[in-house]
Design a protein around this motif. Structure first.
Motif, short mmCIF file in Angstrom:
data_model
loop_
_atom_site.label_atom_id
_atom_site.label_comp_id
_atom_site.label_asym_id
_atom_site.label_seq_id
_atom_site.Cartn_x
_atom_site.Cartn_y
_atom_site.Cartn_z
N ILE A 1 0.82 -1.21 0.00
CA ILE A 1 0.00 0.00 0.00
C ILE A 1 0.86 1.27 0.00
CG2 ILE A 1 -0.31 0.19 2.52
CD1 ILE A 1 -2.89 0.88 -0.31
N CYS B 1 -4.68 -1.39 4.05
CA CYS B 1 -4.25 -0.46 5.11
C CYS B 1 -5.30 -0.37 6.20
CB CYS B 1 -3.93 0.92 4.53
SG CYS B 1 -5.36 1.99 4.30
N GLY B 2 -6.50 -0.87 5.90
CA GLY B 2 -7.53 -0.96 6.93
C GLY B 2 -8.41 0.27 7.08
N LYS B 3 -8.21 1.26 6.23
CA LYS B 3 -8.92 2.52 6.44
C LYS B 3 -10.41 2.43 6.06
CE LYS B 3 -8.30 7.43 6.04
NZ LYS B 3 -7.22 8.38 6.32
N CYS B 4 -10.72 1.63 5.03
CA CYS B 4 -12.13 1.59 4.63
C CYS B 4 -12.69 0.15 4.67
CB CYS B 4 -12.33 2.23 3.26
SG CYS B 4 -11.60 1.33 1.90
N SER C 1 -14.56 1.23 -2.32
CA SER C 1 -13.23 1.32 -1.70
C SER C 1 -12.64 2.70 -1.90
CB SER C 1 -12.29 0.27 -2.30
OG SER C 1 -12.76 -1.03 -2.00
N LEU C 2 -11.82 3.07 -0.94
CA LEU C 2 -11.21 4.41 -0.97
C LEU C 2 -10.05 4.50 -1.96
CD1 LEU C 2 -11.24 7.18 0.41
CD2 LEU C 2 -9.83 6.22 2.23
N CYS C 3 -9.35 3.40 -2.19
CA CYS C 3 -8.24 3.45 -3.15
C CYS C 3 -8.23 2.20 -4.03
CB CYS C 3 -6.89 3.61 -2.42
SG CYS C 3 -6.13 2.07 -1.91
S1 SF4 Z 1 -9.13 0.27 -0.30
FE1 SF4 Z 1 -9.37 1.27 1.72
S2 SF4 Z 1 -8.60 -0.17 3.28
FE2 SF4 Z 1 -7.96 -0.89 1.25
S3 SF4 Z 1 -5.91 -0.12 1.08
FE3 SF4 Z 1 -7.24 1.38 0.07
S4 SF4 Z 1 -7.82 2.86 1.66
FE4 SF4 Z 1 -6.89 1.09 2.69
#
Ligand code: SF4
Ligand SMILES: Cc1cc2nc3c(=O)[nH]c(=O)nc-3n(C[C@H](O)[C@H](O)[C@H](O)COP(=O)(O)O)c2cc1C
Length: 521
Positions: free
Chosen positions: A271, A443-446, A494-496
């Motif tokens: 990531i 990364c666990g953010k979303c 998803s955020l990314c």
């Molecule tokens: S999709 Fe979300 S959780 Fe997954 S790596 Fe990207 S920001 Fe982090």
């Protein structure tokens, strides 16, 4: 003492993993025993990996190559007159004339394997710094315009037009701007960044310097993955030399312009290749994706306007400036202009670096260059563009390797990695692997990515087990529908790109290889 014979033994990580260091030592020892003076240059790799370690001897008639050379071959090679280009079973002659290289269109990688990466003079003698020289005579905005005009798009994966990104940073008013080079190269089966940094580091330094002058940035950072120690050494050495010779620092080539570069090592998380995570990591924090906007071009490193570009993108910049946007633009097809260093890996006979204008077909790459599978079995699939790229079956191998043609097939070119699989591959297991990779690297953010990937792995386990369980006919169909729905959620929510693109390998495997998911019969 006789005049030393120059011998090139790649110091490239791939060549070293195949014994190049031992070969260099053996040549030194054997030459000393024979009373012959040799000068060993640790060059980059030419990118014909099945021939590594590929040793070249500088003779009166030009360079003569031998390969693959093992340390144990050296006494016989010297006895056969290798220092004069003598005949031996491992003699390959002029490697430039090898069909694998002769048919390539090397621009970004034109000096790979040719120059001594530790010599600024060698770089200068082979056309290096002509791009910066041209840039120093131009207005910053004209440099940006040249990059826009060339059609250069980011080679890190997203293929965003480089000139537009530079223009945004150029247009910001700020006391400090930055050029950051993304050298995380996390994609499976990719190595073009590594080869460039190890084999031609001054090209990256020159490209970053031009970028700095174009947008008004005075400091650059190379974010390098820690798994690349050879590249770290090559860059550190080249930066010291460039600084000592006024090609970095306060008075670049006597222009009064200022630009410097520092290398920062990442800890090796996939990531951290995502640009906002990379910026977090560069600032000393855990690699976690930032919400956009603001874009890094407006508020990036330490909150300042920042260019984030891939190694290949930046190392291509000097060519555009030295030879003109028009020249570069003449290569390629449609909106994919220039050349792309394709990286051929996996179950393939002749893996390596193939730089060609966009538009080469998958078939040409896998068979004409790759020579088919290494196992000798039929090629069943290729994965293009890293772990988040789609799988294509043999029936799609006429697809040209360019951005729009691949997008039309719900596939992507990414960083140009192509991994080959023979007919032993189980595509349901590859789909499971994609989800597992996402779960491990998230990364666990979303939520769609953090939770969805883990639920996806569980689903895939049921689907794989269900293929052999006749009592699960209906449940199997329901699980496949649920997997499709999960892909929708991850793609849209998803955020990314990590969570957002994991559906590409999963869905392409389901689409093209349904027999590996459904119950037989
Ligand atoms: S999709 Fe979300 S959780 Fe997954 S790596 Fe990207 S920001 Fe982090
Ligand atoms: C999960 C993920 C991983 C990425 N890894 C890399 C990488 O290793 N190297 C890279 O240059 N770009 C990577 N990218 C793309 C970057 O976010 C960014 O688009 C790129 O560095 C910009 O440079 P370019 O315009 O020159 O391609 C990644 C993107 C995502 C979503």
């Amino acid at each position: 003492m006789n005049t030393p014979v120059t011998i090139y033994v790649p110091g490239d990580a791939s060549a070293c993993s195949l014994g190049a260091d031992r070969v260099a030592l053996a040549i030194e020892a054997e030459a000393a025993r024979a009373g012959r003076a040799v000068r060993i240059v640790r060059n980059g790799s030419r990118g014909l990996f099945w021939l590594e370690p590929l040793v070249e001897v500088a003779t009166q008639a030009g360079r003569v190559a031998y390969g693959p050379v093992a340390a144990g071959d050296v006494p016989k090679l010297l006895a056969a007159g290798m220092l004069e280009g003598g005949t031996h079973a491992l003699r390959l002659g002029d490697i430039q004339a090898h069909p694998y290289l002769a048919s390539q269109q090397r621009l970004t990688g034109e000096r790979l394997g040719i120059v001594d990466p530790a010599s600024l003079d060698d770089y200068l003698a082979k056309g290096g710094y002509a791009g910066l020289e041209a840039a120093l005579a131009m207005q910053p905005l004209d440099i940006v315009r040249a990059i826009t005009e060339s059609g250069l798009r980011g080679r890190g994966g997203a293929a965003f037009p480089t000139g537009i990104k530079w223009q945004t940073v150029h247009d910001q008013r700020a006391a400090q701007k930055y050029i950051t080079c993304n050298a995380d190269e996390g994609d499976s089966g990719t190595f073009s960044d590594r080869m460039l940094m190890e084999g031609d580091p001054f090209a990256l330094i020159e490209g970053m310097t031009i970028a700095g002058i174009a947008v008004g940035a005075t400091q650059g950072y190379i974010y390098l993955r820690v798994e690349y120690p050879h590249a770290a050494r090559a860059l550190a050495r080249a930066i010291v030399i460039a600084r000592a010779r006024n090609h970095l620092g306060d008075n670049i080539r006597g222009s009064g312009k200022r630009f410097d570069i520092a290398v920062r090592l990442g800890a090796g998380a996939y990531i951290c290749g995502e640009e906002t995570s990379m910026l977090e990591s560069l600032e000393g924090r855990r690699g976690e994706v930032r919400v956009r906007p603001p874009l890094p071009a407006i508020k990036g490193l330490f909150g300042q306007p920042t260019v984030v570009n891939n190694v290949v993108t930046l190392a291509t910049v000097p060519i555009v400036l030295a030879r003109g946007a028009q020249h570069y633009k003449e290569f390629g097809t449609g909106k994919s202009r220039g050349t792309i260093p394709l990286q051929l890996a996996g179950n393939v006979k002749q893996g390596g670096l193939v730089e060609r204008a966009f538009g080469l077909t998958v078939k040409e790459l896998v068979y004409d260059y790759g020579g088919g599978s290494a196992s000798g079995r039929p090629v069943r699939a290729v994965q293009i563009g890293g772990p988040l790229g789609a799988y294509l079956p043999a029936s799609e191998f006429d697809t040209p390797l360019e951005y729009e043609a691949l997008a039309a097939k719900n596939a992507l070119l990414g960083h140009g990695g192509v991994v080959v699989f023979d007919d032993h591959v189980n595509m349901a297991r590859m789909a499971r692997y994609a989800l597992e990779f996402c779960a491990v690297e998230s990364c666990g953010k979303c939520t769609p990515c953090r939770i969805g990937s883990t639920r996806g792995v569980e689903l895939m386990d049921r689907i794989i087990a269900g293929r052999a369980d006749s009592s699960r006919n209906g449940a199997q169909t329901a699980d496949l529908a649920l997997l499709d729905e999960l892909c929708d959620t991850m793609f849209n929510g998803s955020l990314c790109g990590l969570g957002g693109m994991t559906p590409f390998p999963v869905r392409s495997a389901m689409k093209y290889f349904p027999e590996d998911f459904q119950r037989p019969g």
